[in-house]
Design a protein around this motif. Structure first.
Motif: not given
Length: 367
Positions: A200-204, A276-289, A258-264
């Motif tokens: 799934t994809v979370r949304h900001l 980064h501060e939480a130790g979650r790597r991008v994109p290995e752990d979380v993909s961001v658009v 594991t995936a986040v889509f931000a509106s800007n």
């Protein structure tokens, strides 16, 4: 006989006055070109009933004499000020600022000045006052960058007595609207993340009541629903990197994300820092658009996958649409005449400008 049939280009060897020390006037241009003063006025105002050779003779005389027409005189003669109005909101943000620059550039190329009013608030009275001010200044046409639903309502109530084009919102009364295809952009972003194997994809989301944010959130929701993916409630930011960071800290603490889509892109930037501060790597752990493709997006760490919006194209199209509407208002169709066989198709009330997904290194297949 056409209106300029008696007027022809200047003959060879025609003598002209010595204008040393005196600013040439319209009479001087008419004498040198061998035409009437009325014909010079027609050329200055792009009147169609002037022969090509006569038009060129007048322009040659103007260049020879160094004649510069008075803007105020042209306004009196044509009933036009050659000035366009722009009402904008949140003008400091990248999108509105880029659009306004594009409008101003295109207007200048078309021979118009731009009077811009940047508003900090979107209440009805402020919008109406801005519209009234532009009308009082004699704006030949107005472009309103109206990102919020309530701005569109206020514009509809203002009832401008000059041609209007609206950006980002539809007034619902046939007023031409130019906007990017936000639904397609959100769909591209969400499908891209799902295609990489993310469940799934979370949304900001952007702030509620902003048309672009609402359209992106709705399209994200519909795309997940069509894919049978789980849908979480969106988290609403305010377009700033600070809000992306604050909301990103909440998402970073959930290992299921594991995936986040931000509106800007600015909110995506804040999200990247929180991850980064939480130790979650991008994109290995979380993909961001992200969304917009601001100039800095390619230099984020990692470079940001984002939906590119061509704000220059949007501003140019809006200006062209306004000029077309102004021309139609000056030359209305005669209802007593049958339509011409090859009559042009009128421009649609809504113009959607395509967007493009720019894939960079902030997204990867889920491992």
């Amino acid at each position: 006989m056409t209106p300029d049939a008696a007027d022809g280009p200047a003959t060879k060897g025609r003598s002209r006055r010595n204008f040393a020390g005196a600013r040439p006037v319209m009479d001087d241009v008419a004498k040198l070109a061998g035409v009437s003063k009325q014909t010079v006025s027609r050329v200055l105002n792009d009147h169609p009933a002037v022969r090509a050779e006569t038009r060129e003779a007048v322009r040659t005389a103007m260049r020879t004499l160094g004649y510069r027409p008075s803007r105020s005189a042209r306004s009196l003669a044509s009933g036009r000020t050659r000035m366009l109005g722009v009402i904008s909101f949140d003008a400091a943000r990248y999108g509105p600022a880029s659009t306004l620059t594009a409008i101003s550039t295109a207007a200048q190329e078309a021979g118009y000045l731009v009077s811009s009013i940047a508003l900090d608030t979107a209440d009805r009275d402020t919008v109406v006052q801005a519209a009234d001010r532009l009308s009082a200044e004699g704006a030949d046409g107005v472009i309103a960058i109206a990102p919020q639903v309530r701005v569109a309502r206020a514009l509809a109530e203002a009832r401008l007595d000059t041609p209007l084009v609206v950006m980002d919102n539809d007034l619902g009364d046939g007023t031409p609207t130019v906007t990017s295809d936000a639904r397609a952009g959100a769909r591209k972003a969400t499908r891209h993340l799902l295609s990489l194997g993310h469940p799934t994809v979370r949304h900001l989301a952007g702030p509620a009541g902003w048309s672009s944010a609402d359209r992106r959130a709705q399209s994200w929701h519909d795309t997940l629903k069509a894919a049978g993916a789980q849908i979480h409630a969106p988290l609403f930011g305010d377009w700033s990197a600070d809000s992306g960071y604050d909301l990103g800290r909440e998402l970073a603490g959930d290992p299921a994300v594991t995936a986040v889509f931000a509106s800007n892109d600015q909110m995506a930037l804040g999200l990247l820092r929180a991850l980064h501060e939480a130790g979650r790597r991008v994109p290995e752990d979380v993909s961001v658009v992200g969304y917009d493709d601001i100039p800095e997006a390619a230099h984020f760490l990692p470079p940001l996958t984002t939906v590119r919006t061509d704000f220059t194209d949007i501003g140019t199209i809006a200006l062209r649409t306004l000029l077309d509407r102004m021309d139609a208002a000056r030359h209305p169709a005669d209802p007593s005449r049958p339509p011409a066989p090859a009559a042009p198709v009128p421009a649609p009330a809504l113009t959607l400008v395509p967007v493009e997904l720019k894939i960079r290194r902030s997204t990867a297949a889920r491992t």
